[in-house]
Design a protein around this motif. Sequence first.
Motif, PDB file in Angstrom:
ATOM      1  N   UNK A   1      12.440  -9.814 -10.854  1.00  0.00           N
ATOM      2  CA  UNK A   1      11.276  -8.922 -10.767  1.00  0.00           C
ATOM      3  C   UNK A   1      10.471  -9.190  -9.499  1.00  0.00           C
ATOM      4  N   UNK A   2      10.288 -10.455  -9.152  1.00  0.00           N
ATOM      5  CA  UNK A   2       9.549 -10.806  -7.931  1.00  0.00           C
ATOM      6  C   UNK A   2      10.318 -10.343  -6.693  1.00  0.00           C
ATOM      7  N   UNK A   3      11.648 -10.478  -6.699  1.00  0.00           N
ATOM      8  CA  UNK A   3      12.473 -10.014  -5.577  1.00  0.00           C
ATOM      9  C   UNK A   3      12.382  -8.496  -5.432  1.00  0.00           C
ATOM     10  N   UNK A   4      12.273  -7.785  -6.548  1.00  0.00           N
ATOM     11  CA  UNK A   4      12.104  -6.328  -6.543  1.00  0.00           C
ATOM     12  C   UNK A   4      10.805  -5.956  -5.813  1.00  0.00           C
ATOM     13  N   UNK A   5       9.709  -6.612  -6.180  1.00  0.00           N
ATOM     14  CA  UNK A   5       8.419  -6.343  -5.544  1.00  0.00           C
ATOM     15  C   UNK A   5       8.467  -6.692  -4.061  1.00  0.00           C
TER      16      UNK A   5
ATOM     17  N   UNK B   1       0.598  -6.656 -11.067  1.00  0.00           N
ATOM     18  CA  UNK B   1       0.379  -6.982  -9.658  1.00  0.00           C
ATOM     19  C   UNK B   1      -0.962  -6.412  -9.210  1.00  0.00           C
ATOM     20  N   UNK B   2      -1.345  -6.790  -8.004  1.00  0.00           N
ATOM     21  CA  UNK B   2      -2.557  -6.293  -7.370  1.00  0.00           C
ATOM     22  C   UNK B   2      -2.181  -5.800  -5.987  1.00  0.00           C
ATOM     23  N   UNK B   3      -2.695  -4.627  -5.615  1.00  0.00           N
ATOM     24  CA  UNK B   3      -2.389  -4.129  -4.273  1.00  0.00           C
ATOM     25  C   UNK B   3      -3.354  -4.734  -3.258  1.00  0.00           C
TER      26      UNK B   3
ATOM     27  N   UNK C   1       3.370  -1.277  -0.263  1.00  0.00           N
ATOM     28  CA  UNK C   1       2.038  -1.307  -0.900  1.00  0.00           C
ATOM     29  C   UNK C   1       1.378  -2.681  -0.859  1.00  0.00           C
ATOM     30  N   UNK C   2       2.059  -3.662  -0.307  1.00  0.00           N
ATOM     31  CA  UNK C   2       1.506  -5.025  -0.190  1.00  0.00           C
ATOM     32  C   UNK C   2       1.048  -5.564  -1.545  1.00  0.00           C
ATOM     33  N   UNK C   3       1.942  -5.479  -2.505  1.00  0.00           N
ATOM     34  CA  UNK C   3       1.614  -5.952  -3.846  1.00  0.00           C
ATOM     35  C   UNK C   3       1.717  -7.462  -3.934  1.00  0.00           C
ATOM     36  N   UNK C   4       0.821  -8.041  -4.711  1.00  0.00           N
ATOM     37  CA  UNK C   4       0.863  -9.471  -5.017  1.00  0.00           C
ATOM     38  C   UNK C   4       1.112  -9.590  -6.510  1.00  0.00           C
ATOM     39  N   UNK C   5       2.209 -10.248  -6.891  1.00  0.00           N
ATOM     40  CA  UNK C   5       2.560 -10.392  -8.305  1.00  0.00           C
ATOM     41  C   UNK C   5       1.603 -11.380  -8.960  1.00  0.00           C
ATOM     42  N   UNK C   6       0.935 -10.920 -10.014  1.00  0.00           N
ATOM     43  CA  UNK C   6       0.022 -11.768 -10.774  1.00  0.00           C
ATOM     44  C   UNK C   6       0.705 -12.372 -11.996  1.00  0.00           C
ATOM     45  N   UNK C   7       1.598 -11.589 -12.625  1.00  0.00           N
ATOM     46  CA  UNK C   7       2.224 -12.040 -13.864  1.00  0.00           C
ATOM     47  C   UNK C   7       3.484 -11.232 -14.115  1.00  0.00           C
ATOM     48  N   UNK C   8       4.472 -11.868 -14.718  1.00  0.00           N
ATOM     49  CA  UNK C   8       5.691 -11.187 -15.162  1.00  0.00           C
ATOM     50  C   UNK C   8       5.929 -11.620 -16.598  1.00  0.00           C
ATOM     51  N   UNK C   9       5.962 -10.641 -17.501  1.00  0.00           N
ATOM     52  CA  UNK C   9       6.247 -10.929 -18.909  1.00  0.00           C
ATOM     53  C   UNK C   9       7.580 -10.302 -19.264  1.00  0.00           C
ATOM     54  N   UNK C  10       8.448 -11.117 -19.832  1.00  0.00           N
ATOM     55  CA  UNK C  10       9.811 -10.687 -20.128  1.00  0.00           C
ATOM     56  C   UNK C  10      10.010 -10.612 -21.632  1.00  0.00           C
ATOM     57  N   UNK C  11      10.635  -9.523 -22.079  1.00  0.00           N
ATOM     58  CA  UNK C  11      11.005  -9.415 -23.493  1.00  0.00           C
ATOM     59  C   UNK C  11      12.475  -9.034 -23.595  1.00  0.00           C
ATOM     60  N   UNK C  12      13.103  -9.519 -24.652  1.00  0.00           N
ATOM     61  CA  UNK C  12      14.533  -9.280 -24.895  1.00  0.00           C
ATOM     62  C   UNK C  12      14.694  -8.530 -26.215  1.00  0.00           C
ATOM     63  N   UNK C  13      14.059  -7.401 -26.323  1.00  0.00           N
ATOM     64  CA  UNK C  13      14.060  -6.634 -27.563  1.00  0.00           C
ATOM     65  C   UNK C  13      15.446  -6.099 -27.926  1.00  0.00           C
ATOM     66  N   UNK C  14      16.282  -5.823 -26.933  1.00  0.00           N
ATOM     67  CA  UNK C  14      17.578  -5.192 -27.196  1.00  0.00           C
ATOM     68  C   UNK C  14      18.754  -6.135 -26.994  1.00  0.00           C
ATOM     69  N   UNK C  15      18.539  -7.419 -27.067  1.00  0.00           N
ATOM     70  CA  UNK C  15      19.636  -8.372 -26.980  1.00  0.00           C
ATOM     71  C   UNK C  15      19.498  -9.312 -25.807  1.00  0.00           C
TER      72      UNK C  15
END
Length: 149
Positions: free
Chosen positions: A39-43, A103-105, A79-93
């Motif tokens: 997710x951080x690499x995506x941003x 994030x914050x711009x 957009x010069x985003x700064x990642x503040x938090x990443x929450x991961x869920x595995x609802x489908x396996x």
Amino acid sequence: MKTPLRIVCATAVAVLFVAACDGSGGGDQGKARNERDTAVAYVKALNDRDAQALAKLGPPGNAGTEEEAQKLVATQGGRKLHVDDVRVSHEFGPDTADAQVRATDDKGRPVNETLTLTRKGKSWYVVLGTNPGGTPKIPTQTSRPSPTE
């Protein structure tokens, strides 16, 4: 004591062989990364307006990944985003995840995005493009039944 040329050459060949077999090919595909790192690499790829880096985050073999990455960079890049938090869920396996990125711009405004991730081997990928061997999606019904039904 001089090292025989044969040993130097054998060592060089061994190093090149190991580098070639690591599966990364010099890029990010094949590199083991967890959901948050993906997710951080995506941003970062969006911030850098780097469609190639973004496409490498897509699952290997998906069709249309490069085109989708280019569209994302064109519409959401820089957009010069700064990642503040990443929450991961595995609802489908265990091999599918949602990553909620907070994030914050550059003007301090909050940005929230949910990414769908998939695991191939030890690495997580952002679902970009389409899986040519995948099951077609069935559209959901959004209309209401008529009163006569």
